[in-house]
Design a protein around this motif. Structure first.
Motif, PDB file in Angstrom:
ATOM      1  N   HIS A   3       1.128  -1.489   0.246  1.00 22.64           N
ATOM      2  CA  HIS A   3       0.248   0.166  -0.228  1.00 22.64           C
ATOM      3  C   HIS A   3       1.029   1.127   0.226  1.00 22.64           C
ATOM      4  O   HIS A   3       0.471   2.477  -0.759  1.00 22.64           O
ATOM      5  CB  HIS A   3      -0.897  -0.006   1.338  1.00 22.64           C
ATOM      6  CG  HIS A   3      -1.937  -1.303   0.886  1.00 22.64           C
ATOM      7  ND1 HIS A   3      -2.981  -1.051   0.388  1.00 22.64           N
ATOM      8  CD2 HIS A   3      -1.984  -2.169   2.184  1.00 22.64           C
ATOM      9  CE1 HIS A   3      -3.535  -2.497   1.041  1.00 22.64           C
ATOM     10  NE2 HIS A   3      -3.095  -3.191   1.577  1.00 22.64           N
ATOM     11  N   TRP A  13     -11.525   6.797   2.568  1.00 23.91           N
ATOM     12  CA  TRP A  13     -11.758   5.892   2.575  1.00 23.91           C
ATOM     13  C   TRP A  13     -13.537   5.731   3.279  1.00 23.91           C
ATOM     14  O   TRP A  13     -13.819   6.351   4.166  1.00 23.91           O
ATOM     15  CB  TRP A  13     -11.404   4.074   3.341  1.00 23.91           C
ATOM     16  CG  TRP A  13     -10.314   3.730   2.569  1.00 23.91           C
ATOM     17  CD1 TRP A  13      -8.973   4.782   3.393  1.00 23.91           C
ATOM     18  CD2 TRP A  13     -10.016   3.571   1.815  1.00 23.91           C
ATOM     19  NE1 TRP A  13      -7.892   3.760   2.838  1.00 23.91           N
ATOM     20  CE2 TRP A  13      -7.823   3.510   1.757  1.00 23.91           C
ATOM     21  CE3 TRP A  13     -10.766   1.916   1.074  1.00 23.91           C
ATOM     22  CZ2 TRP A  13      -7.798   2.233   1.099  1.00 23.91           C
ATOM     23  CZ3 TRP A  13      -9.590   1.279   0.376  1.00 23.91           C
ATOM     24  CH2 TRP A  13      -8.007   1.633  -0.230  1.00 23.91           C
ATOM     25  N   THR A  15     -17.810   4.630   2.396  1.00 21.01           N
ATOM     26  CA  THR A  15     -18.572   3.880   2.008  1.00 21.01           C
ATOM     27  C   THR A  15     -20.328   4.932   1.537  1.00 21.01           C
ATOM     28  O   THR A  15     -20.225   5.945   2.283  1.00 21.01           O
ATOM     29  CB  THR A  15     -19.583   2.886   3.513  1.00 21.01           C
ATOM     30  OG1 THR A  15     -19.664   4.242   4.116  1.00 21.01           O
ATOM     31  CG2 THR A  15     -18.946   2.244   4.157  1.00 21.01           C
ATOM     32  N   VAL A  74     -13.876   3.927   8.622  1.00 21.54           N
ATOM     33  CA  VAL A  74     -14.182   4.619   7.036  1.00 21.54           C
ATOM     34  C   VAL A  74     -13.771   6.306   7.724  1.00 21.54           C
ATOM     35  O   VAL A  74     -14.115   6.986   8.372  1.00 21.54           O
ATOM     36  CB  VAL A  74     -15.329   4.835   6.665  1.00 21.54           C
ATOM     37  CG1 VAL A  74     -15.844   3.155   6.433  1.00 21.54           C
ATOM     38  CG2 VAL A  74     -16.350   4.807   7.155  1.00 21.54           C
ATOM     39  N   ASN A 377      -9.669  -3.850  -6.399  1.00 18.49           N
ATOM     40  CA  ASN A 377      -8.260  -2.821  -5.247  1.00 18.49           C
ATOM     41  C   ASN A 377      -7.731  -2.548  -5.998  1.00 18.49           C
ATOM     42  O   ASN A 377      -6.835  -1.695  -6.479  1.00 18.49           O
ATOM     43  CB  ASN A 377      -8.695  -3.276  -4.224  1.00 18.49           C
ATOM     44  CG  ASN A 377      -9.158  -1.715  -3.688  1.00 18.49           C
ATOM     45  OD1 ASN A 377      -9.534  -0.690  -2.824  1.00 18.49           O
ATOM     46  ND2 ASN A 377     -10.838  -2.937  -3.259  1.00 18.49           N
ATOM     47  N   GLY A 392      -9.823   8.840  -3.588  1.00 15.20           N
ATOM     48  CA  GLY A 392     -10.434   8.410  -2.453  1.00 15.20           C
ATOM     49  C   GLY A 392     -11.289   6.989  -2.573  1.00 15.20           C
ATOM     50  O   GLY A 392     -11.417   7.198  -4.283  1.00 15.20           O
ATOM     51  N   TYR A 393     -12.461   5.819  -2.509  1.00 13.45           N
ATOM     52  CA  TYR A 393     -12.829   4.923  -2.860  1.00 13.45           C
ATOM     53  C   TYR A 393     -13.992   4.392  -2.001  1.00 13.45           C
ATOM     54  O   TYR A 393     -13.179   4.408   0.013  1.00 13.45           O
ATOM     55  CB  TYR A 393     -12.023   3.538  -2.952  1.00 13.45           C
ATOM     56  CG  TYR A 393     -12.105   2.695  -3.082  1.00 13.45           C
ATOM     57  CD1 TYR A 393     -11.883   2.045  -4.318  1.00 13.45           C
ATOM     58  CD2 TYR A 393     -12.819   1.819  -2.254  1.00 13.45           C
ATOM     59  CE1 TYR A 393     -13.013   0.676  -4.448  1.00 13.45           C
ATOM     60  CE2 TYR A 393     -13.582   0.177  -2.518  1.00 13.45           C
ATOM     61  CZ  TYR A 393     -13.592  -0.275  -4.030  1.00 13.45           C
ATOM     62  OH  TYR A 393     -14.174  -1.586  -3.811  1.00 13.45           O
ATOM     63  N   TYR A 433     -12.154  -5.494   4.604  1.00 12.62           N
ATOM     64  CA  TYR A 433     -12.530  -3.889   3.870  1.00 12.62           C
ATOM     65  C   TYR A 433     -12.671  -3.123   4.980  1.00 12.62           C
ATOM     66  O   TYR A 433     -11.338  -2.366   5.321  1.00 12.62           O
ATOM     67  CB  TYR A 433     -14.450  -3.330   3.644  1.00 12.62           C
ATOM     68  CG  TYR A 433     -13.885  -1.831   2.885  1.00 12.62           C
ATOM     69  CD1 TYR A 433     -13.130  -1.424   2.248  1.00 12.62           C
ATOM     70  CD2 TYR A 433     -15.059  -1.051   3.323  1.00 12.62           C
ATOM     71  CE1 TYR A 433     -13.235   0.023   1.709  1.00 12.62           C
ATOM     72  CE2 TYR A 433     -15.250   0.478   3.024  1.00 12.62           C
ATOM     73  CZ  TYR A 433     -14.073   1.155   1.985  1.00 12.62           C
ATOM     74  OH  TYR A 433     -14.123   2.123   1.846  1.00 12.62           O
ATOM     75  N   ILE A 437      -8.564  -1.209   5.051  1.00 10.92           N
ATOM     76  CA  ILE A 437      -8.071   0.511   5.496  1.00 10.92           C
ATOM     77  C   ILE A 437      -6.884   0.733   6.393  1.00 10.92           C
ATOM     78  O   ILE A 437      -6.210   1.526   6.335  1.00 10.92           O
ATOM     79  CB  ILE A 437      -9.528   1.387   6.361  1.00 10.92           C
ATOM     80  CG1 ILE A 437     -10.512   1.096   4.940  1.00 10.92           C
ATOM     81  CG2 ILE A 437      -9.756   2.410   6.994  1.00 10.92           C
ATOM     82  CD1 ILE A 437     -12.338   1.559   6.056  1.00 10.92           C
TER      83      ILE A 437
END
Length: 444
Positions: A3, A13, A15, A74, A377, A392-393, A433, A437
């Motif tokens: 990463h 990160w 949702t 997140v 990813n 961002g994702y 997830y 993160i």
């Protein structure tokens, strides 16, 4: 997976959800019907006759859902405001009870250390405005500007990340040309007018937020997927080219480059008045991308535009709901957006569906989703290494929810929802997830 060499400093990160898909409380506290409330009640339009009346009951359970997000670690929560909850007739008098709900939601999100990303429009036009012509009426741009102004004045002291629209091409194409979504119209002229008026609305919304929210960061969310002729057949090539303009270019190009793509430009010219393109092409801060996989087009003379959805090659790998998995297409799309629009990108939706259910021990082991997210990813990493400026994702979605025409049968959440009891249960993908993160942060 490495990463440290991939993610830029400050990478976010998150949702995502949307109001109609999760809130429920369809008739509470002054909310009026949206076009989706009406569409759900048309026979055969939504699987199993499902509606958004209760959905995930996020309207009452938002604090529990924010706690779930906090547990995931997140940075950001992308949500939408329900237009008919805050302006029941779409214009005129605001509904204080509806506005208060988003005050409570935003404050709870901030208290959890999460940044709110507010999407102004995610498909739920008030039915009262549809009765006046909806997006086919040029006045819709003004209605939207007034609605955005209301939100910016109310929430701009706390919300700095603003999204004008989610997936322009989906709700216009499926709402006005292919009747898969509300309002379920099939009319070429109305489709063209809707495209142009939504673009005008976007520009007006950007200006409203820019004027009223100091330090606002403004984007729009586009669904972009490469369109390919089914079977690679030459007879499907023109169908693919026209669908590509409607799906991928009819909103991005005028908003960011100042002009429509050639096929759309010729057809839409009667809708365009002097100064319109300048009103549409407003300064933006980032490009929001929703991506799942490529589209295959075929000739279909019985449809409004002469094209229809085709099938992926039969040997394509698939995930939980039978969609073909093409992670390389995700990488290529990120690189193409970078080349064409030269903007920072935020991936505002990516994920996959399935028919997830608890096993005998109560666990939901959605390995197909983990496999999909790992592949996509990895493709995002490749794109960043190749020069894509991805900031961002956001995974789609936090919760299993109302998935439009699929009703409740297609589950996209990383958190399972029992729609009878409303019990939330994080799936294996939620743990994956959260770990992703954590590892990404530790490497920066």
């Amino acid at each position: 997976m490495e990463h440290k060499a991939v993610f830029p400093e400050g990478f976010l990160w998150g949702t995502s959800t949307s109001a109609f898909q999760v809130e429920g409380a369809a008739t509470e506290d002054g909310r009026a019907p949206s076009i989706w409330d009406s569409f759900c009640r048309l026979k055969g339009r939504v699987d199993n006759g499902d509606t958004g009346d209760v959905a995930c009951d996020h309207y009452h359970r938002y604090a529990e859902d924010v706690a779930l997000m906090r547990g995931l670690g997140v940075d950001a929560y992308r949500f939408s405001v329900a237009w008919p909850r805050v302006l029941p007739r779409g214009r005129g008098m605001a509904n204080e009870a509806g506005l208060d709900f988003y005050d409570r939601l935003i404050d709870t999100v901030l208290e959890a250390g999460i940044e709110p990303w507010l999407c102004v429009y995610h498909w739920d036009l008030p039915q009262a405005l549809q009765d006046l012509g909806g997006w086919a009426n040029r006045d819709s741009a003004g209605w939207y500007a007034d609605y955005t102004t209301l939100l910016a004045r109310r929430y701009g002291d706390r919300v700095k990340r603003w999204i004008t629209f989610n997936e322009f091409s989906v709700f216009t194409l499926f709402g006005y040309a292919i009747p898969w979504a509300a309002p379920g119209i099939t009319d070429r002229g109305q489709h063209l007018r809707a495209i142009h008026h939504v673009n005008l609305a976007h520009g007006a919304g950007v200006d409203a937020v820019r004027a009223l929210v100091p330090g606002a960061s403004i984007g729009a969310v586009h669904n972009r997927q490469r369109v390919l002729p089914e079977g690679g057949k030459p007879e499907n090539a023109e169908a693919a080219a026209l669908l590509d303009e409607h799906w991928n270019l009819a909103f991005c190009d005028p908003q960011l480059l100042g002009h429509y793509p050639p096929r759309v430009a010729r057809a839409i010219e009667p809708c365009v008045k002097a100064g319109d393109m300048a009103r549409i092409c407003r300064p933006m801060d980032w490009f929001g991308l929703n991506h799942y996989g490529p589209i295959f087009a075929r000739v279909n003379p019985e449809t409004t535009w002469g094209y229809g959805w085709g099938d992926a090659p039969p040997d394509s790998p698939t995930h939980g709901v039978g969609w073909a998995v093409f992670p390389d297409a995700f990488r290529d799309e990120l690189l193409e957006i970078t080349r064409r629009y030269r903007m920072p990108i935020v991936i505002t939706e990516n994920g996959c569906g399935g028919s997830d259910s608890p096993d005998e021990s109560g666990d939901i082991v959605d390995q197909h989703r983990i496999n999909y997210l790992q592949l996509y990813n990895a493709s995002m990493h490749e794109a960043i290494r190749g020069g894509a400026d991805v900031r961002g994702y956001f995974v789609w979605s936090l919760l299993d929810n109302f998935e439009w025409g699929s009703g409740y049968g297609n589950r996209f959440g990383i958190v399972h929802v029992d729609f009878e009891s409303q019990k939330r249960t994080p799936k294996a993908s939620a743990r994956w997830y959260a770990d992703l993160i954590k590892r990404a942060r530790s490497a920066t």
